[in-house]
Design a protein around this motif. Structure first.
Motif, mmCIF file in Angstrom:
data_model
loop_
_atom_site.group_PDB
_atom_site.id
_atom_site.type_symbol
_atom_site.label_atom_id
_atom_site.label_comp_id
_atom_site.label_asym_id
_atom_site.label_seq_id
_atom_site.Cartn_x
_atom_site.Cartn_y
_atom_site.Cartn_z
ATOM 1 N N GLY A 5 0.811 -1.216 0.000
ATOM 2 C CA GLY A 5 0.000 0.000 0.000
ATOM 3 C C GLY A 5 0.838 1.257 0.000
ATOM 4 O O GLY A 5 0.530 2.233 -0.693
ATOM 5 N N LYS A 6 1.929 1.263 0.787
ATOM 6 C CA LYS A 6 2.814 2.433 0.826
ATOM 7 C C LYS A 6 3.507 2.635 -0.516
ATOM 8 O O LYS A 6 3.665 3.766 -0.973
ATOM 9 C CB LYS A 6 3.861 2.270 1.925
ATOM 10 N N PHE A 7 3.920 1.535 -1.153
ATOM 11 C CA PHE A 7 4.535 1.656 -2.471
ATOM 12 C C PHE A 7 3.529 2.191 -3.485
ATOM 13 O O PHE A 7 3.859 3.046 -4.300
ATOM 14 C CB PHE A 7 5.096 0.317 -2.941
ATOM 15 N N ALA A 8 2.296 1.705 -3.425
ATOM 16 C CA ALA A 8 1.266 2.170 -4.355
ATOM 17 C C ALA A 8 0.978 3.654 -4.140
ATOM 18 O O ALA A 8 0.878 4.420 -5.107
ATOM 19 C CB ALA A 8 -0.003 1.350 -4.167
ATOM 20 N N GLU A 9 0.873 4.071 -2.892
ATOM 21 C CA GLU A 9 0.628 5.482 -2.582
ATOM 22 C C GLU A 9 1.781 6.362 -3.076
ATOM 23 O O GLU A 9 1.564 7.422 -3.667
ATOM 24 C CB GLU A 9 0.455 5.653 -1.073
ATOM 25 N N SER A 10 3.008 5.915 -2.865
ATOM 26 C CA SER A 10 4.172 6.676 -3.320
ATOM 27 C C SER A 10 4.226 6.756 -4.837
ATOM 28 O O SER A 10 4.661 7.765 -5.400
ATOM 29 C CB SER A 10 5.456 6.051 -2.780
ATOM 30 N N TYR A 11 3.768 5.700 -5.505
ATOM 31 C CA TYR A 11 3.720 5.711 -6.968
ATOM 32 C C TYR A 11 2.717 6.759 -7.452
ATOM 33 O O TYR A 11 3.006 7.551 -8.342
ATOM 34 C CB TYR A 11 3.349 4.326 -7.496
ATOM 35 N N VAL A 12 1.535 6.762 -6.838
ATOM 36 C CA VAL A 12 0.491 7.706 -7.228
ATOM 37 C C VAL A 12 0.945 9.143 -6.989
ATOM 38 O O VAL A 12 0.666 10.040 -7.785
ATOM 39 C CB VAL A 12 -0.822 7.408 -6.466
ATOM 40 N N GLU A 13 1.677 9.365 -5.897
ATOM 41 C CA GLU A 13 2.153 10.708 -5.567
ATOM 42 C C GLU A 13 3.414 11.102 -6.357
ATOM 43 O O GLU A 13 3.887 12.227 -6.240
ATOM 44 C CB GLU A 13 2.426 10.804 -4.069
#
Length: 108
Positions: A58-66
């Protein structure tokens, strides 16, 4: 200094696990795993390495989106490469969509 320690730890972990990944760091340093690589992870700043202190998908996905982390490669390969780094159980890596239907089976 702290970011360099995390980068060194990441390099050791990738080598230890024999992951087919390349990691591009913000300072032009490149960490190469087993070749040929299936995916490339790009970290835009030292603070993004904090994702690896207590990692989750989830943290990797959030960082990707940001826009803090970027990936190159097929998404399935990226997840397969990330799974050992974030300690996903093997069943979470490649579960069949039909396996979720077991919940709906009749119990008789």
């Amino acid at each position: 200094m702290f970011a360099n320690t995390i980068a060194d730890t990441l390099e050791r972990k990738i080598a230890e696990l024999g992951l087919p990944v390349a990691v591009d760091l913000w300072n032009e340093k490149k960490v190469l795993g087993k070749t040929p690589t299936l995916a490339t992870l790009k970290f835009s700043s030292p603070s993004t390495l904090m994702l690896l202190v207590n990692p989750s998908l989830g943290k990797f996905a959030e960082s990707y989106v940001e826009g803090h982390v970027d990936f190159q490669g097929r998404i399935r390969d990226v997840i397969d490469v990330l799974a050992p780094l974030i300690a996903l159980p093997r069943t979470a890596q490649r579960s069949s969509p039909l396996s979720k239907l077991k919940f709906w089976r009749h119990t008789r």
